[in-house]
Design a protein around this motif. Structure first.
Motif, PDB file in Angstrom:
ATOM      1  N   ALA A   1     -23.563  57.236  92.240  1.00 40.65           N
ATOM      2  CA  ALA A   1     -23.162  58.632  92.018  1.00 40.65           C
ATOM      3  C   ALA A   1     -21.660  58.802  92.157  1.00 40.65           C
ATOM      4  O   ALA A   1     -21.029  59.540  91.378  1.00 40.65           O
ATOM      5  CB  ALA A   1     -23.890  59.536  93.005  1.00 40.65           C
ATOM      6  N   ALA A   2     -21.063  58.116  93.139  1.00 47.59           N
ATOM      7  CA  ALA A   2     -19.615  58.217  93.338  1.00 47.59           C
ATOM      8  C   ALA A   2     -18.859  57.637  92.142  1.00 47.59           C
ATOM      9  O   ALA A   2     -17.886  58.235  91.654  1.00 47.59           O
ATOM     10  CB  ALA A   2     -19.212  57.490  94.619  1.00 47.59           C
TER      11      ALA A   2
ATOM     12  N   ASP B   1     -16.680  61.490  79.675  1.00 52.02           N
ATOM     13  CA  ASP B   1     -17.370  62.499  80.472  1.00 52.02           C
ATOM     14  C   ASP B   1     -18.651  62.932  79.764  1.00 52.02           C
ATOM     15  O   ASP B   1     -19.726  62.988  80.383  1.00 52.02           O
ATOM     16  CB  ASP B   1     -16.437  63.693  80.695  1.00 52.02           C
ATOM     17  N   ARG B   2     -18.557  63.232  78.495  1.00 50.27           N
ATOM     18  CA  ARG B   2     -19.742  63.683  77.758  1.00 50.27           C
ATOM     19  C   ARG B   2     -20.810  62.594  77.689  1.00 50.27           C
ATOM     20  O   ARG B   2     -22.008  62.871  77.834  1.00 50.27           O
ATOM     21  CB  ARG B   2     -19.337  64.129  76.350  1.00 50.27           C
TER      22      ARG B   2
ATOM     23  N   VAL C   1     -26.841  61.060  82.406  1.00 42.79           N
ATOM     24  CA  VAL C   1     -27.394  61.710  83.600  1.00 42.79           C
ATOM     25  C   VAL C   1     -28.503  62.680  83.202  1.00 42.79           C
ATOM     26  O   VAL C   1     -29.581  62.706  83.816  1.00 42.79           O
ATOM     27  CB  VAL C   1     -26.280  62.439  84.370  1.00 42.79           C
ATOM     28  N   ASP C   2     -28.263  63.496  82.186  1.00 39.22           N
ATOM     29  CA  ASP C   2     -29.279  64.453  81.735  1.00 39.22           C
ATOM     30  C   ASP C   2     -30.530  63.740  81.231  1.00 39.22           C
ATOM     31  O   ASP C   2     -31.655  64.207  81.458  1.00 39.22           O
ATOM     32  CB  ASP C   2     -28.714  65.331  80.627  1.00 39.22           C
TER      33      ASP C   2
ATOM     34  N   ARG D   1     -23.412  64.731  89.484  1.00 35.27           N
ATOM     35  CA  ARG D   1     -22.926  65.991  88.914  1.00 35.27           C
ATOM     36  C   ARG D   1     -22.054  66.739  89.923  1.00 35.27           C
ATOM     37  O   ARG D   1     -21.021  67.334  89.551  1.00 35.27           O
ATOM     38  CB  ARG D   1     -24.097  66.859  88.480  1.00 35.27           C
ATOM     39  N   MET D   2     -22.462  66.736  91.195  1.00 40.26           N
ATOM     40  CA  MET D   2     -21.653  67.393  92.218  1.00 40.26           C
ATOM     41  C   MET D   2     -20.303  66.700  92.374  1.00 40.26           C
ATOM     42  O   MET D   2     -19.260  67.354  92.484  1.00 40.26           O
ATOM     43  CB  MET D   2     -22.412  67.393  93.551  1.00 40.26           C
TER      44      MET D   2
END
Length: 278
Positions: free
Chosen positions: A93-94, A108-109, A115-116, A155-156
């Motif tokens: 995640a990091a 990024d996209r 992720v989605d 995401r966070m």
């Protein structure tokens, strides 16, 4: 003593309680086999389904195996699987979150699309399909657990990274030509340390519960090895007449999850006093 220091001290009690309980459980789980007269894979052919006694401290199973040694072995497996899965998930995640937030644009996209996609997959269905076709044992189980635990945190981390990239010191470092990895390591990740520490601690309990559930269903740790989930599965059928194989494993699982959650909640309250609960 100020009101703020009193609040932080009160909130830190949960972290201390969780840490002490977790340390005691680790001492029991990893030190207990050293004093046990029986090995987890040993069989006493003169004692089948016997209750707790001086010879077998927590009784025996239907096959004559020592419940104390088996429970500690199962707890070792569950703890190690939970720890490794949590560390891998938080690390992933990091990496993904900071890379997406720092780079922006197509990277990024692409990362957020991945992720989605993973968030849309049903984890249990994926595990049911993949596990019978994989023979990697515990490492594969750890990888599968970690693969479904990192997306929301990523995401966070991405959102926080985007915010941090607008800070003056980050903009100055980038303007001076400092490489992206160095900016992330020196200026971004230290600001995310508290979030990642809390996430890792809470992910341990999530991974332990998930592993126990999968092992209960026969999709996790496989015989002849054991985990708390397999012990609960083996003992739940005779819990009314002979509760010790089920009861001790279930009780130890509850204590481990309680200790980890206390530690995670306490860390969250101490590291984020404004957002923590009283």
């Amino acid at each position: 003593m100020t009101v703020r220091s009193l609040t932080v001290r009160r909130r830190s009690r949960r972290a201390v309680a969780g840490l002490v309980l977790l340390a005691l459980l680790f001492s029991l789980v990893f030190g207990g086999p050293l004093v046990s007269p029986w090995g987890w894979d040993g069989t006493d052919f003169t004692a089948f389904h016997q209750g707790p006694s001086a010879r077998h401290w927590l009784g025996t199973t239907h096959s004559g195996r020592d419940v104390f040694a088996l429970t500690l072995r199962g707890a070792q497996r569950s703890l190690l699987i939970g720890l490794f899965a949590a560390v891998i998930a938080t690390g992933l995640a990091a990496v993904v979150g900071t890379a997406a937030g720092f780079a922006g644009g197509p990277l990024d996209r692409t990362l957020m699309w991945g992720v989605d996609l993973l968030l849309a997959l049903p984890p249990l269905l994926v595990v049911v399909v993949l596990v019978p076709r994989l023979s990697g044992g515990v490492p594969v189980l750890v990888a599968l657990l970690a693969a479904f635990m990192w997306m929301i945190t990523a995401r966070m981390v991405r959102s926080m990274t985007i915010s941090l990239c607008e800070r003056e010191y980050v903009l100055a470092a980038r303007f001076l030509g400092v490489s992206a990895p160095r900016v992330i390591v020196r200026h971004v990740l230290p600001q995310l340390a508290s979030l990642l520490a809390v996430d890792a601690s809470l992910n341990v309990s999530v991974a332990i519960i998930a592993e126990s559930g999968l092992s209960f269903l026969g999709l996790g740790v496989r015989p002849p090895d054991v985990s708390l989930g397999t012990l609960i599965a083996d003992g739940h059928g005779t819990v009314a007449a002979r509760p010790w194989p089920f009861g001790f494993a279930a009780g130890l699982l509850v204590l481990i999850v309680l200790a980890v959650n206390l530690l995670g909640d306490g860390l969250r309250d101490v590291l984020d006093p404004a957002g923590g609960r009283g």
